[in-house]
Scaffold this active site. Structure first.
Site, PDB file in Angstrom:
ATOM      1  N   ASP A 476      15.919   4.027  10.704  1.00  0.00           N
ATOM      2  CA  ASP A 476      14.611   4.108  10.075  1.00  0.00           C
ATOM      3  C   ASP A 476      14.749   3.812   8.576  1.00  0.00           C
ATOM      4  O   ASP A 476      15.363   4.591   7.866  1.00  0.00           O
ATOM      5  CB  ASP A 476      13.977   5.483  10.305  1.00  0.00           C
ATOM      6  CG  ASP A 476      14.954   6.642  10.098  1.00  0.00           C
ATOM      7  OD1 ASP A 476      16.159   6.479  10.366  1.00  0.00           O
ATOM      8  OD2 ASP A 476      14.497   7.716   9.677  1.00  0.00           O
ATOM      9  N   GLU A 672      25.038   7.290   0.580  1.00  0.00           N
ATOM     10  CA  GLU A 672      24.619   7.127   1.966  1.00  0.00           C
ATOM     11  C   GLU A 672      24.746   5.693   2.461  1.00  0.00           C
ATOM     12  O   GLU A 672      25.115   5.442   3.612  1.00  0.00           O
ATOM     13  CB  GLU A 672      23.163   7.584   2.088  1.00  0.00           C
ATOM     14  CG  GLU A 672      22.528   7.410   3.451  1.00  0.00           C
ATOM     15  CD  GLU A 672      21.025   7.621   3.421  1.00  0.00           C
ATOM     16  OE1 GLU A 672      20.447   7.952   4.465  1.00  0.00           O
ATOM     17  OE2 GLU A 672      20.410   7.451   2.338  1.00  0.00           O
TER      18      GLU A 672
END
Length: 750
Positions: A476, A672
């Site tokens: 996502d 990340e």
């Protein structure tokens, strides 16, 4: 804020859930001068003399009174003045920091010119500070130069300050440490501990607090317990009574959890209880509950996540943290039993969503690290894990609404009602604005009306159905999935289910005498049944998804009955799962790899597939030019499965170079995701949610879960020569070009 007022919280090195500890205690102990003097007074061993910080008797600049094997071999001959020449040549020189707070303030004042409590290549300071040597008691001084050494000094001083040290003996080797060794050590000795959570009577309030939802009803921490876990309910009630100021609320969940019920919890969200085990006090016979530890991804993601946990498991096992790997496996078994699926994460608003399924492989790797059949506990865990995986396979992935009956393939198609509450309030404003105008209301008011079903908008229903699918996919968001995800049989999901079928068949054959009775539905199967399912899925995938001309496995739209053409790194999941044929693997190496291999490893998709970026069509974080650890890890393993270890090593070097370079230039940063097309600042990603792991002061305390794992796993593909080049931050192309002709084959280069 003045540099001298850097606080514990701003230093960012104390976990809220783990005790303060020296993350580098395995390598050396930080000493204050008082510590040294106290220990000296107690010493009785005449052979061990005090390393005094003044002029000492030496021979050729080497003291015979030093407590070091390299120095003690010289016998005392005459008197002279000691300096640090010999000690420095051996890499054992230490600095004496007389005042940690003052040195830290001076360092930040002079070097942190952008005032973000980091020292990076973007700061314009003099890039030098003077430190006193330990052997002279701080009288003689040495210049410390360069971004990397100064940022390491900032990190060490921040840790020392947070541990309460006023003075410090600091080895020079800590400042000029090989960055590969430093990053690996930091992950293993600090990041994992900072990301570890363990629910108990004292931590439940902090762990249950949720930063993603900022409504009045969500301010109090809240925990929801399965209807059939009264022991846990009583345990958390006890926790709330022990700490009334925390205002912990404890609630039962009903037996039947519907999408409509989950929506009612959106205003009163909470943490979902996880697995606990009973412990009996042998003296009193008292029974208490104890939670299994687990590792969170980091940043705003402070829960047990689905596929994150599998990839984190691979990393913690390399770090010999079996307790963490086993704990996460236990939690997944609990989630399937009590919530019906491995959840996106253990919050109430995730109750309808799962994530990419990796449970069978996770069970196998943990089982092996626990001693396999030699350990009865490991055998029991394996049986329970596969029973849960079979239940998940049947009731989640091979059932409505995720199963496409016609093809037998599965889609990310979760249940759910309304707008996902965990997103930022303005996240869907662009989509909702036309509807708000249509009803002549504000966007917040339309959001309320839509969630309350006061308006009927089928197109918006379809949009949020697909949005929930994208979030379940773990990708996502991406233009590959946007607007169609619920109707896409993706190569990633179906490759994972193929792996499930093969793993389950192998488990039944090897550990169940080829006869398995399902404890949930009482059906009986053999290994052949599962291997036949795998063969059928493989045949369907090849027919519907494989494009030999392009060299990709593409997703298949079950609604349109048409293969897509979006070139994604998920094609390599077929290699990880063992789904592809040798010929298909060779074609992917020849055609797909060149399209997706860039400076920093594999990019999520090709620029051509992503399409143009405009104001109305912004970047999506799972698209070009961004790269993600899961895509690297699964591709490395998949390529190695088919004999392409050399290609895996080449891609691993690229990814690890990018990580190492950012770590060196930007104060030890680990984030990340990365822009794998950029050399200068790949960690700087502004798409959608920004980048988790970048917002720290002084010292990065967490990194990011699966990125930490990727570094440890990637090093396993590199030889000594490559690791040395990595430590010197040699870019991929110069490194590859410098190789001898005979060495280039190690990296799949001609």
């Amino acid at each position: 804020m003045p540099a001298s007022t850097l606080s514990l919280q701003e230093g960012g090195v104390k976990s809220n859930f783990m005790p303060i500890d020296d993350p580098f205690k395995r390598s050396f102990k930080m000493h204050s001068t008082d510590d040294v003097l106290d220990k000296t007074k107690r010493k009785k061993d005449k052979d061990k003399k005090l390393n005094r910080t003044r002029t000492m008797s030496v021979f050729t600049n080497v003291s015979d009174l030093k407590n070091d094997a390299e120095i003690r071999k010289y016998r005392l001959k005459r008197r002279a003045s000691e300096d640090d020449t010999y000690i420095s040549s051996k890499g054992i020189r230490r600095f004496f920091i007389k005042d940690v707070d003052r040195t830290l303030a001076e360092l930040l004042k002079n070097e942190d010119t952008d005032e973000n409590f980091q020292i990076t290549v973007e700061d314009n300071g003099p890039k030098v500070i003077t430190l006193g040597t330990a052997n002279s008691g701080g009288y003689n001084h040495i210049n410390i130069r360069g971004t990397y050494m100064l940022s390491n000094l900032l990190q060490e001083l921040t840790i020392a300050k947070n541990l309460g040290y006023r003075q410090l003996y600091l080895p020079e080797s800590r400042l000029n440490e090989n960055p590969v060794i430093r990053l690996k050590r930091t992950i293993e000795t600090f990041f994992w501990d900072s990301l570890t959570r363990k629910i108990d009577l004292h931590t439940i309030g902090q762990i249950a607090a949720d930063s993603k939802i900022n409504t009045p009803e969500a301010m109090n921490p809240r925990v929801y317990v399965p209807y059939n876990c009264p022991e846990q309910y009583e345990y958390f009630i006890q926790a709330s009574q022990m700490n009334p100021s925390v205002k912990l609320e404890v609630e039962y969940l009903p037996k039947d959890i519907t999408p409509e019920f989950v929506q009612t919890l959106n205003n009163i969200p909470g943490l979902l209880a996880l697995a606990m085990e009973e412990h009996v006090n042998p003296a009193s016979g008292e029974v208490t509950l104890s939670s299994f530890p687990y590792v969170v991804p980091g940043g705003r993601f402070n829960e047990l996540y689905g596929w994150d946990s599998y990839l984190i498991t691979l990393g913690v096992l390399l770090s010999n943290r079996l307790d963490l790997a086993r704990g996460m496996l236990e939690h997944f078994i609990f989630e399937i039993e009590h919530y019906g699926k491995i959840l996106n994460a253990n919050r109430t608003y995730y109750l309808c969503r799962s994530q990419p399924p990796f449970l069978t492989d996770m069970a196998n790797v943990v089982f092996k690290h626990m001693g396999a059949t030699e350990n009865p506990t490991a055998v029991d865990l394996l049986h329970r894990a596969f029973a849960a995986a079979i239940k998940e396979y049947k009731t989640v992935w091979m059932a409505a609404p995720r199963l496409d009956e016609k093809t037998g393939l599965s889609c990310y198609h979760p249940d759910g009602v309304g707008i996902p509450p965990e997103t930022e309030p303005e996240h869907f404003d662009t989509k909702l604005r036309p509807y708000a105008k249509k009803y002549c209301v504000t966007i917040p008011e339309f959001r309320r009306m839509y969630n309350a079903k006061e308006v009927y908008e089928p197109e918006l229903d379809e949009y949020f159905l697909n949005d929930r699918g994208v979030r379940e996919s773990g990708h996502d968001t991406s233009y590959r999935l946007e607007g169609v995800c619920a109707h896409l049989a993706t190569i990633d999901l179906n490759a994972l289910l193929y792996k499930y079928e093969v793993d389950i068949g192998t488990y039944i054959k090897e550990y169940c005498d080829d006869h398995y009775v399902d404890p949930y539905d009482k059906t009986t199967t053999s290994s052949k049944y599962w291997f036949d399912l795998a063969d059928k899925r493989k045949e369907t995938i090849t027919k519907c998804m494989w494009d030999e001309e392009a060299g990709f496995f593409f997703d298949y739209n079950v609604q349109l009955e048409k293969r897509t053409s979006y070139e994604s790194a998920t094609t390599f999941w077929s290699l990880w799962a063992g789904l592809a044929t040798d010929k298909q693997a060779d074609i992917m190496v020849q055609k797909a790899i060149p399209k997706l291999e860039v400076l920093g490893g594999l990019v999520a998709c090709t620029e051509k597939s992503r399409g143009p970026i405009t104001l109305d069509r912004p970047y999506r974080q799972w698209d070009y030019p961004f790269g993600w650890a899961p895509h690297q890890i699964l591709a490395w393993k998949g390529l190695s499965n088919y004999g392409y270890q050399n290609v895996a090593a080449r891609i691993a070097y690229r990814w690890l170079y990018m990580m190492t370079k950012a770590f060196v230039d930007y104060n030890g940063i680990v984030v990340e995701k990365y822009d794998v097309t950029k050399c200068a600042d790949p960690h700087r990603v502004d798409a959608e949610y920004g980048n988790q792991g970048a917002n720290f002061k002084g010292f990065a305390r967490e990194g990011f879960g699966w990125v930490n794992s990727s570094y440890l796993l990637g090093l396993e593909y590199l030889d000594v020569h490559a690791k040395k080049a990595l430590g010197a931050c040699i870019p991929p192309m110069p490194f590859f070009k410098s190789l001898k002709k005979s060495e280039k084959e190690k990296y799949g280069l001609s």
